[in-house]
Scaffold this active site. Structure first.
Site, PDB file in Angstrom:
ATOM      1  N   HIS A 269      51.841  -7.863  30.445  1.00 43.37           N
ATOM      2  CA  HIS A 269      51.392  -9.088  31.131  1.00 43.37           C
ATOM      3  C   HIS A 269      49.994  -8.810  31.684  1.00 43.37           C
ATOM      4  O   HIS A 269      49.073  -8.499  30.938  1.00 43.37           O
ATOM      5  CB  HIS A 269      52.445  -9.434  32.191  1.00 43.37           C
ATOM      6  CG  HIS A 269      52.307 -10.778  32.810  1.00 43.37           C
ATOM      7  ND1 HIS A 269      51.492 -11.774  32.322  1.00 43.37           N
ATOM      8  CD2 HIS A 269      52.891 -11.320  33.927  1.00 43.37           C
ATOM      9  CE1 HIS A 269      51.589 -12.850  33.085  1.00 43.37           C
ATOM     10  NE2 HIS A 269      52.426 -12.595  34.076  1.00 43.37           N
ATOM     11  N   HIS A 308      49.974 -13.478  21.835  1.00 43.62           N
ATOM     12  CA  HIS A 308      50.411 -14.250  22.999  1.00 43.62           C
ATOM     13  C   HIS A 308      51.693 -14.970  22.651  1.00 43.62           C
ATOM     14  O   HIS A 308      51.856 -15.430  21.519  1.00 43.62           O
ATOM     15  CB  HIS A 308      49.333 -15.264  23.404  1.00 43.62           C
ATOM     16  CG  HIS A 308      49.503 -15.732  24.808  1.00 43.62           C
ATOM     17  ND1 HIS A 308      50.360 -16.753  25.133  1.00 43.62           N
ATOM     18  CD2 HIS A 308      48.957 -15.296  25.963  1.00 43.62           C
ATOM     19  CE1 HIS A 308      50.327 -16.928  26.445  1.00 43.62           C
ATOM     20  NE2 HIS A 308      49.488 -16.060  26.975  1.00 43.62           N
ATOM     21  N   ASP A 364      42.874 -11.295  28.134  1.00 39.01           N
ATOM     22  CA  ASP A 364      42.628  -9.942  28.627  1.00 39.01           C
ATOM     23  C   ASP A 364      41.744  -9.102  27.723  1.00 39.01           C
ATOM     24  O   ASP A 364      41.334  -8.009  28.100  1.00 39.01           O
ATOM     25  CB  ASP A 364      43.969  -9.217  28.827  1.00 39.01           C
ATOM     26  CG  ASP A 364      44.649  -9.685  30.086  1.00 39.01           C
ATOM     27  OD1 ASP A 364      43.923 -10.121  30.991  1.00 39.01           O
ATOM     28  OD2 ASP A 364      45.886  -9.612  30.166  1.00 39.01           O
TER      29      ASP A 364
END
Ligand code: ACO
Length: 431
Positions: A269, A308, A364
């Site tokens: 995460h 994702h 990210d």
């Protein structure tokens, strides 16, 4: 003829037919309970590890279309908010549901600015951590500890009280995050400066030394504000689900948000940006990329920052972050790892393994490079994420506690263990 808004189900075990109502593209899992072979056995249930196809709530906060790469907060596209809004305005929008008037916004900023300080005992509490404590561990513990400083926060039925705790949380997260950073550096904790904006004040608490007044380059302040906006909410992700799940017990919001920080800490995460930087460093140079990609394809490791659960086209936040990268590097100079990241992205986007699995860079993949340009150590990256995500967690928590349909979170299980064993006392077993 069947009602078109129903699902017809035949249980081949019994030959019985059932009509289950369909509302908003879902059936109620509880409606499956009537499907059973014998009256005394539990009815049919859904098995869905990781909630990949289960809606846990109705929500009017964030809309995502993963196939089309669309993200909207309260109906506003993320691209417009990132370009034209500020983090505190977005926080207001997420929590209140609509954009503020001038007076509402001024009051909101004033409230948040004047709740940035924490009780002095929070400082001594944080100073008690080991010199090498991970800042996410410190953040999780200190946010949870705030519940002991505000015992009134347990009164979650009172709207005014809820508002006060949400203001406190948004205001104090940067203070706690910055102090966790200063702790690792062995530097004195810096108190908030209420004359600065939310984001500049955070930078001041992170980096101020002996100067009278801290000042940061406008472009860096804006880039960080944009990063906070991009992270502000993302519907029912792992940490938000943790906040809702813990919050469903009607605990105070500090305890619920501490659970969210814990969930965010994990490498699948929020911890992914830290993992991306470590991965890029390990790859080291462009020539090593092909063998690294082979290792990923052989299942030896993951390409961190890719993939994702929801986005199967592209992550719209990644596109905005790439632009923010350029703005930041204009001030700080280009991060040498950028070249490796770009090459990695180029190869992965053409490679069949990634194309077939619809794996694209997520938020990210590039955020770590920006954070590093700010000279944050990788352990701090997820702290930045947590500060940005706080208004989203709170908006979701508020929606939960106001939703009459919500119950305490309590999933079912499929029991796979032993039954009805006879217990032999240890004195006999070990004889
Ligand atoms: N690198 C290599 N292969 C991958 C990756 C990756 N990053 N992500 C998924 N895959 C592969 C899986 O091995 C699987 O392959 P298979 O079908 O041959 O078994 C397939 O793609 C589907 O992956 P799942 O794990 O089923 O996808 P899921 O939706 O459960 O996981 C997740 C999503 C956790 C984000 C995953 O893509 C991942 O681990 N990515 C790397 C970590 C990361 O960047 N996390 C940040 C997410 S964004 C955020 O939280 C802010």
């Amino acid at each position: 003829m069947s009602d078109p808004a129903t699902l017809s189900v035949r249980d081949n075990r019994t030959g019985r037919d059932y009509e289950l109502p369909i509302t908003d593209g879902t059936i109620r899992a509880a409606d499956l309970g009537q499907i059973r072979v014998d009256e005394d056995e539990p009815g049919l249930a859904l098995y869905d590890p990781g909630f990949v196809n289960t809606a846990s709530c109705r929500s009017a906060i964030t809309f995502i279309d993963g196939e089309k790469g669309i993200l909207e907060y309260r109906g506003y596209p993320i691209e417009q908010l990132a370009e034209k809004s500020t983090f505190l305005e977005v926080a207001y929008l997420l929590i209140h549901g609509s954009l503020p008037s001038k007076t509402e916004f001024d009051n909101w900023v004033h409230e948040i600015t004047y709740h940035t300080f924490v009780h002095e005992n929070v400082k001594s509490f944080m100073q008690g951590f080991r010199y090498d404590a991970h800042p996410m561990g410190m953040l999780m513990a200190s946010v949870g500890a705030l519940s002991t400083f505000y015992p009134d926060a347990r009164n979650i039925a009172d709207a005014e009280n809820r508002h006060m705790q949400m203001v406190r949380l948004i205001a104090k997260m940067p203070t706690l995050g910055a102090w966790a950073f200063r702790h690792a550096q062995g530097k004195p904790y810096i108190y908030p400066d209420n004359e600065l904006s939310y984001t500049e004040n955070f930078l001041s608490m992170l980096f101020k030394m002996s100067e009278q007044k801290f000042g940061a380059d406008e472009r860096l302040v804006r880039a960080l504000d944009v990063l906070f906006i991009l992270h502000a909410d993302h519907e029912q992700n792992c940490s938000t689900n943790a906040v809702r799940s813990v919050g469903s017990s009607q605990v105070d919001p500090y305890s619920a948000v501490a659970a969210g920080v814990g969930a965010l800490f994990g490498p699948l995460h929020g911890g992914a940006n830290e993992a991306v930087l470590r991965m890029l460093r390990r790859i080291g140079k462009k020539e090593n990329i092909p063998s690294f990609i082979e290792g990923v394809k052989n299942g030896n490791e993951k390409l961190m920052g890719f993939g994702h659960r929801v986005y199967k086209n592209y992550d719209p936040r990644a596109t905005i972050i790439k632009k923010a990268c350029d703005d930041v590097f204009e001030v700080t100079g280009v991060n040498p790892l950028l070249e490796i990241a770009q090459e990695l992205e180029k190869i992965a986007l053409e490679d069949e393994y990634f194309v077939k699995r619809k794996l694209y860079p997520n938020v990210d993949f590039y955020s770590g490079l920006i954070y590093e340009a700010f000279q944050f150590p990788p352990e701090m990256f997820t702290v930045m994420f947590a500060i940005g995500r706080t208004p989203g967690w709170l908006a979701q928590w508020l929606e939960l506690v106001q939703d009459p349909e919500q119950k305490i979170a309590r999933p079912k299980q499929i029991y796979t263990g032993e039954r009805r064993l006879d217990f032999t006392p240890s004195s006999e077993r070990w004889a």
